[in-house]
Design a protein around this motif. Structure first.
Motif, PDB file in Angstrom:
ATOM      1  N   GLY A 181       0.780  -1.230   0.000  1.00 34.91           N
ATOM      2  CA  GLY A 181       0.000   0.000   0.000  1.00 34.91           C
ATOM      3  C   GLY A 181       0.809   1.276   0.000  1.00 34.91           C
ATOM      4  N   LEU A 182       2.130   1.165   0.007  1.00 32.05           N
ATOM      5  CA  LEU A 182       2.989   2.366   0.021  1.00 32.05           C
ATOM      6  C   LEU A 182       3.240   2.810  -1.418  1.00 32.05           C
ATOM      7  N   LYS A 183       2.648   3.947  -1.797  1.00 35.21           N
ATOM      8  CA  LYS A 183       2.760   4.426  -3.171  1.00 35.21           C
ATOM      9  C   LYS A 183       3.912   5.413  -3.354  1.00 35.21           C
ATOM     10  N   GLU A 184       4.281   6.131  -2.309  1.00 39.45           N
ATOM     11  CA  GLU A 184       5.370   7.105  -2.414  1.00 39.45           C
ATOM     12  C   GLU A 184       6.718   6.402  -2.543  1.00 39.45           C
ATOM     13  N   ASN A 185       7.733   7.178  -2.922  1.00 37.22           N
ATOM     14  CA  ASN A 185       9.089   6.643  -3.034  1.00 37.22           C
ATOM     15  C   ASN A 185       9.909   6.934  -1.787  1.00 37.22           C
ATOM     16  N   PHE A 186       9.242   7.219  -0.698  1.00 36.73           N
ATOM     17  CA  PHE A 186       9.918   7.449   0.574  1.00 36.73           C
ATOM     18  C   PHE A 186       9.089   6.847   1.696  1.00 36.73           C
ATOM     19  N   LEU A 187       9.721   6.675   2.839  1.00 35.89           N
ATOM     20  CA  LEU A 187       9.035   6.162   4.008  1.00 35.89           C
ATOM     21  C   LEU A 187       9.691   6.730   5.256  1.00 35.89           C
ATOM     22  N   THR A 188       9.080   6.533   6.400  1.00 29.81           N
ATOM     23  CA  THR A 188       9.610   7.018   7.665  1.00 29.81           C
ATOM     24  C   THR A 188       9.955   5.835   8.564  1.00 29.81           C
ATOM     25  N   VAL A 189      10.571   6.147   9.683  1.00 28.86           N
ATOM     26  CA  VAL A 189      10.889   5.115  10.665  1.00 28.86           C
ATOM     27  C   VAL A 189       9.629   4.375  11.101  1.00 28.86           C
ATOM     28  N   LYS A 190       8.526   5.097  11.262  1.00 23.77           N
ATOM     29  CA  LYS A 190       7.272   4.471  11.701  1.00 23.77           C
ATOM     30  C   LYS A 190       6.777   3.426  10.701  1.00 23.77           C
ATOM     31  N   GLU A 236      10.873   7.476  18.515  1.00 23.04           N
ATOM     32  CA  GLU A 236       9.484   7.401  18.046  1.00 23.04           C
ATOM     33  C   GLU A 236       8.670   6.408  18.866  1.00 23.04           C
ATOM     34  N   GLY A 237       9.280   5.896  19.940  1.00 27.67           N
ATOM     35  CA  GLY A 237       8.583   4.933  20.782  1.00 27.67           C
ATOM     36  C   GLY A 237       8.481   3.559  20.160  1.00 27.67           C
ATOM     37  N   ILE A 238       9.449   3.239  19.257  1.00 28.18           N
ATOM     38  CA  ILE A 238       9.421   1.975  18.510  1.00 28.18           C
ATOM     39  C   ILE A 238      10.648   1.137  18.874  1.00 28.18           C
ATOM     40  N   THR A 239      10.435  -0.144  19.054  1.00 20.47           N
ATOM     41  CA  THR A 239      11.553  -1.075  19.217  1.00 20.47           C
ATOM     42  C   THR A 239      11.788  -1.747  17.870  1.00 20.47           C
ATOM     43  N   PRO A 240      12.904  -1.461  17.208  1.00 20.47           N
ATOM     44  CA  PRO A 240      13.130  -2.020  15.868  1.00 20.47           C
ATOM     45  C   PRO A 240      13.302  -3.534  15.910  1.00 20.47           C
ATOM     46  N   ARG A 241      12.836  -4.175  14.864  1.00 26.24           N
ATOM     47  CA  ARG A 241      12.961  -5.637  14.753  1.00 26.24           C
ATOM     48  C   ARG A 241      14.184  -5.946  13.888  1.00 26.24           C
ATOM     49  N   ILE A 242      15.351  -5.944  14.499  1.00 24.07           N
ATOM     50  CA  ILE A 242      16.597  -6.167  13.780  1.00 24.07           C
ATOM     51  C   ILE A 242      16.883  -7.666  13.738  1.00 24.07           C
ATOM     52  N   ILE A 243      16.871  -8.242  12.545  1.00 30.03           N
ATOM     53  CA  ILE A 243      17.101  -9.692  12.431  1.00 30.03           C
ATOM     54  C   ILE A 243      18.536 -10.013  12.030  1.00 30.03           C
ATOM     55  N   CYS A 244      19.280  -8.996  11.541  1.00 30.32           N
ATOM     56  CA  CYS A 244      20.656  -9.264  11.116  1.00 30.32           C
ATOM     57  C   CYS A 244      21.494  -7.996  11.154  1.00 30.32           C
ATOM     58  N   CYS A 245      22.651  -8.090  11.788  1.00 29.00           N
ATOM     59  CA  CYS A 245      23.687  -7.059  11.711  1.00 29.00           C
ATOM     60  C   CYS A 245      24.886  -7.663  11.003  1.00 29.00           C
ATOM     61  N   ASN A 246      25.514  -6.904  10.123  1.00 22.75           N
ATOM     62  CA  ASN A 246      26.660  -7.419   9.385  1.00 22.75           C
ATOM     63  C   ASN A 246      27.688  -6.306   9.188  1.00 22.75           C
ATOM     64  N   ASP A 247      28.732  -6.588   8.450  1.00 21.84           N
ATOM     65  CA  ASP A 247      29.846  -5.649   8.351  1.00 21.84           C
ATOM     66  C   ASP A 247      30.059  -5.028   6.986  1.00 21.84           C
ATOM     67  N   ASP A 248      29.142  -5.207   6.041  1.00 24.15           N
ATOM     68  CA  ASP A 248      29.321  -4.550   4.741  1.00 24.15           C
ATOM     69  C   ASP A 248      28.004  -4.436   3.993  1.00 24.15           C
ATOM     70  N   ALA A 249      27.975  -3.488   3.050  1.00 28.17           N
ATOM     71  CA  ALA A 249      26.755  -3.205   2.289  1.00 28.17           C
ATOM     72  C   ALA A 249      26.348  -4.382   1.403  1.00 28.17           C
ATOM     73  N   GLN A 250      27.336  -5.106   0.860  1.00 30.98           N
ATOM     74  CA  GLN A 250      27.028  -6.216  -0.040  1.00 30.98           C
ATOM     75  C   GLN A 250      26.218  -7.296   0.659  1.00 30.98           C
TER      76      GLN A 250
END
Length: 290
Positions: free
Chosen positions: A176-185, A209-223
């Motif tokens: 449902g997101l039609k714009e080419n941008f989004l926010t943290v929320k 923003e009162g949000i706990t992010p759902r981080i499933i992976c941290c890594n060391d490079d953009a690739q």
């Protein structure tokens, strides 16, 4: 201890056996074994453990291997620089580049530099920001193209480009997101994939923003972020220049509309006044185009 012993030692590490290292060095095994024993005796600690013919570095060996590479790198650089002087060449550009810059922005910059100074030689190293700053400190490289944030330093810094963060992921993550941008929320429930260095910064913005992010992976490079996002594991967060030029039809690349979230590309050296001719010319060209 001499340079020859360091070259013998690194060859043994990289080949994994004395036989392989001797073959690579074009020498017989007994003198190589003798040199290794002399080195361990001088350092007063074992550098390897033995598993049959295979050799494995001890903890001390790992530490010494890193030091040996630095010393050999500086020696090789000195030889190259002297050869340049002897041949009347324009010098060698020894520069380290982070992964998120080397695939798109850096080739453009180096091509522009090469067209103006075609006789310069190049030694290009790839590593993360902290590794490159360490190599810079130890003289392995003259310049480092890195990203903020990094610890405060007495080195000279040329801030080149500030970039926003982008979000990339399968279209199913953005219904449902039609714009080419989004926010943290908009990312509150999304599984996130991100570069470890930005984890705390991103967490702080989400928590504001009162949000706990759902981080499933941290890594060391953009690739790695891009690869996992393309497999549909989650939404990757990365700076603009690390984004792929072509986006698959089943994926979306969106700007993260957050003024407080940004990463800056910086060129760093120990002291500009001590740069080699080639490195100084590259620095000055970057200054000109900022």
């Amino acid at each position: 201890m001499d340079i020859r012993q360091l070259r013998y030692f690194t060859a043994i590490v990289e080949e994994g056996t004395l036989t392989g290292a001797a073959r690579r060095l074009n020498m017989t095994q007994p003198p190589l074994t003798a040199q290794l024993k002399l080195l361990e005796d001088e350092l007063k600690c074992p550098l390897f453990t033995r598993d049959g013919k295979r050799l494995h570095l001890t903890e001390a060996g790992h530490h010494f291997y890193e030091r040996a590479l630095r010393i050999l790198g500086m020696c090789d650089a000195a030889v190259t620089e002297m050869a340049d002087f002897q041949e009347g060449a324009a010098g060698t550009l020894r520069i380290g580049v982070i992964s998120s810059v080397k695939d798109q922005l850096f080739p453009q910059w180096i091509s522009r530099f090469w067209k103006k100074y075609p006789n310069i030689r190049y030694e290009i190293y790839s590593a993360n920001t902290y590794q490159l700053l360490d190599q810079l400190q130890n003289g392995q490289i003259d310049l480092a193209l890195v990203r903020t944030p990094f610890p405060k330093t007495e080195k000279e810094i040329l801030h080149i480009k500030k970039e926003p963060f982008l979000a990339i992921g399968h279209s199913s993550f953005f219904p449902g997101l039609k714009e080419n941008f989004l926010t943290v929320k908009d990312l509150e429930k999304s599984p996130l994939i991100l570069y470890r260095r930005w984890e705390e910064m991103l967490k702080m913005r989400f928590e504001a923003e009162g949000i706990t992010p759902r981080i499933i992976c941290c890594n060391d490079d953009a690739q790695t972020t891009l690869a996992l996002a393309s497999l549909g594991m989650g939404v990757g967060l990365l700076p603009a220049s690390a984004a792929p030029q072509k986006i698959p039809e089943n994926m979306r690349l969106l700007s993260l509309k957050e003024n407080t979230l940004a990463s800056e590309i910086a060129l760093v050296c120990r002291k500009k006044s001590q740069l080699s001719k080639a490195s100084r010319l590259f620095w000055e060209m970057q200054e000109f185009y900022i």
